[in-house]
Design a protein around this motif. Structure first.
Motif, mmCIF file in Angstrom:
data_model
loop_
_atom_site.group_PDB
_atom_site.id
_atom_site.type_symbol
_atom_site.label_atom_id
_atom_site.label_comp_id
_atom_site.label_asym_id
_atom_site.label_seq_id
_atom_site.Cartn_x
_atom_site.Cartn_y
_atom_site.Cartn_z
ATOM 1 N N ALA A 1 45.119 -10.210 -44.868
ATOM 2 C CA ALA A 1 43.844 -9.699 -43.927
ATOM 3 C C ALA A 1 43.272 -8.567 -44.659
ATOM 4 N N ALA A 2 41.858 -8.669 -44.094
ATOM 5 C CA ALA A 2 40.695 -7.765 -44.787
ATOM 6 C C ALA A 2 41.453 -6.396 -44.825
ATOM 7 N N ALA B 1 54.828 -10.868 -60.331
ATOM 8 C CA ALA B 1 53.659 -11.679 -60.591
ATOM 9 C C ALA B 1 52.326 -11.255 -59.826
ATOM 10 N N PHE B 2 51.291 -11.501 -60.749
ATOM 11 C CA PHE B 2 49.908 -11.135 -60.020
ATOM 12 C C PHE B 2 48.879 -12.520 -59.793
ATOM 13 N N ILE B 3 48.195 -12.604 -58.995
ATOM 14 C CA ILE B 3 47.200 -13.525 -58.861
ATOM 15 C C ILE B 3 45.827 -13.038 -58.717
ATOM 16 N N PRO B 4 44.750 -13.574 -59.157
ATOM 17 C CA PRO B 4 43.303 -13.024 -58.780
ATOM 18 C C PRO B 4 43.198 -12.940 -57.351
ATOM 19 N N ALA B 5 42.735 -11.750 -57.156
ATOM 20 C CA ALA B 5 42.527 -11.322 -55.633
ATOM 21 C C ALA B 5 41.259 -11.889 -55.023
ATOM 22 N N ALA B 6 40.385 -12.484 -55.545
ATOM 23 C CA ALA B 6 39.266 -13.361 -55.174
ATOM 24 C C ALA B 6 39.821 -14.647 -54.426
ATOM 25 N N GLY B 7 41.143 -15.251 -55.097
ATOM 26 C CA GLY B 7 41.804 -16.313 -54.269
ATOM 27 C C GLY B 7 42.691 -16.073 -53.362
ATOM 28 N N GLU B 8 43.137 -14.833 -53.497
ATOM 29 C CA GLU B 8 44.389 -14.462 -52.023
ATOM 30 C C GLU B 8 43.568 -14.699 -50.682
ATOM 31 N N PHE C 1 39.264 -3.092 -51.721
ATOM 32 C CA PHE C 1 39.770 -3.370 -53.318
ATOM 33 C C PHE C 1 39.001 -4.501 -53.722
ATOM 34 N N ARG C 2 38.891 -5.712 -52.944
ATOM 35 C CA ARG C 2 38.364 -6.725 -53.643
ATOM 36 C C ARG C 2 36.970 -6.951 -53.684
ATOM 37 N N ALA C 3 36.302 -6.286 -52.946
ATOM 38 C CA ALA C 3 34.737 -5.972 -53.037
ATOM 39 C C ALA C 3 34.445 -4.987 -54.184
ATOM 40 N N ARG C 4 35.139 -4.096 -54.720
ATOM 41 C CA ARG C 4 34.914 -3.144 -55.684
ATOM 42 C C ARG C 4 35.282 -3.896 -57.172
ATOM 43 N N ARG D 1 44.551 -3.488 -60.091
ATOM 44 C CA ARG D 1 45.821 -3.982 -59.590
ATOM 45 C C ARG D 1 45.948 -3.494 -58.358
ATOM 46 N N ALA D 2 46.481 -4.464 -57.306
ATOM 47 C CA ALA D 2 46.492 -4.041 -55.799
ATOM 48 C C ALA D 2 47.962 -4.589 -55.383
ATOM 49 N N TYR D 3 48.799 -3.330 -54.804
ATOM 50 C CA TYR D 3 50.177 -3.802 -54.538
ATOM 51 C C TYR D 3 50.245 -3.903 -53.009
ATOM 52 N N PRO D 4 50.300 -4.892 -52.458
ATOM 53 C CA PRO D 4 50.119 -4.813 -50.744
ATOM 54 C C PRO D 4 51.114 -4.355 -50.062
#
Length: 325
Positions: A76-77, A65-72, A191-194, A92-95
């Motif tokens: 940590a940064a 499942a995925f969620i909006p990166a802006a709300g994660e 990732f989130r900034a771009r 998509r980002a896979y931590p």
């Protein structure tokens, strides 16, 4: 091999206790892998050894499942993520906080079935197209290692695959290759900034201490675990990070010094701001090892890996070391 979050000295004792060479493991393999054709292989089976947890002891993930990166807010940064940016779909980002404990994610992005993989012992993070000769495979973690690198298996034929090179090495699929896809490791903040509208993989529904590093201090060791092959040439430390593109590899330290290099038809850029996932107990607090992008002359992202020098030398013994001398 790797499930308990232990300090390095205790972890070393654990590895020594549970790891057995292939000759001692082969009778167990026959029982554990009844559908694997061990008579067909492209490597010496004696090079394969148990890593600790058995088959699926490290559970691969499917259709996350995925969620909006802006709300994660849990990540940590500076924590590393593997980024996929395919045309026509949200990035998509896979931590790595999840891949550390699962090592493989079977997903579908823009209609492409992909396997996002991470081998902590080699620092190898690669994304593959799961289609081979028109057949879509799904992958699990065998629990075995070769040259300290994860041996994956496909669930359809139970053939074994070397993660570092994307090639089947044991079983009916032996000799088949997976196509590596462009992806890269960067900080979650980058990732989130771009990608303000990007997606991040949600926390899996498993009982794991996500965000904790079970390999504390690993990338500062003088020797890799479970590796008895040749060490790198040129005086390069075994666990030095190398940016591999094809059969060439550039030292990450050289890129950090210069910021950007254009050689052999590729441009590799480096930027600060990403934590090592293999340093401190808290992944997000690891020392800054930076992040890289690899592009061709037209500016398109290229498949690559940032792996430890010992692993590059093991799998590309005749590769070109791009030292700038």
């Amino acid at each position: 091999m790797r499930l308990a979050p232990l300090a390095v000295p205790l972890f070393a004792v654990f590895v020594a206790a549970v790891s057995l060479p292939a000759p001692a493991q082969q009778p167990r393999w026959a029982a554990e892998w009844p559908n694997t054709d061990f008579g067909t292989a492209s490597v010496d089976l004696d090079e394969i050894r148990a890593g600790g947890p058995g088959r699926d002891g490290i559970p691969a993930l499917d259709d996350p499942a995925f969620i909006p990166a802006a709300g994660e807010t849990r990540i940590a940064a500076r924590e590393p993520v593997i980024t996929l940016e395919f045309e026509g779909v949200a990035p998509r980002a896979y931590p790595i906080r999840y891949l550390t404990w699962h090592e493989i994610v079977n997903d579908t992005v823009a209609g492409i079935p992909v396997a996002v993989t991470f081998c902590p012992l080699c620092n190898s993070a690669m994304t593959f197209d799961r289609r081979v000769d028109g057949r879509t495979l799904s992958f699990g973690v065998s629990g075995n290692l070769r040259h300290s690198d994860m041996v994956m298996y496909d669930r359809e034929t139970e053939s074994w695959w070397q993660q570092a090179v994307g090639e089947a090495i044991v079983g009916t699929m032996t000799g088949a290759d997976l196509v590596e896809l462009p992806g890269w490791m960067e900080s979650f903040a980058a990732f989130r900034a771009r990608n303000p509208d990007g997606l991040v993989m949600d926390e899996p529904d498993w009982r794991r201490p996500y965000g904790r590093n079970p390999y504390v201090g690993y990338d500062s060791l003088a020797q890799p675990f479970l590796y008895d092959g040749q060490m790198p040439p040129h005086g390069i430390e075994p666990l030095a990070r190398m940016v591999r593109v094809g059969d060439r590899a550039w030292p990450l330290t050289r890129l950090a010094d210069l910021g950007e290099i254009t050689e052999a038809g590729v441009t590799i850029s480096w930027a600060a701001g990403k934590a090592s996932a293999l340093d401190t107990a808290d992944i997000g607090a690891g020392r800054d090892v930076g992040m890289i992008r690899v592009r061709d002359a037209a500016g398109a992202d290229l498949p690559h890996d940032v792996m430890f020098a010992f692993a590059y030398h093991a799998f590309w013994p005749d590769g070109d070391w791009m030292l700038g001398n």
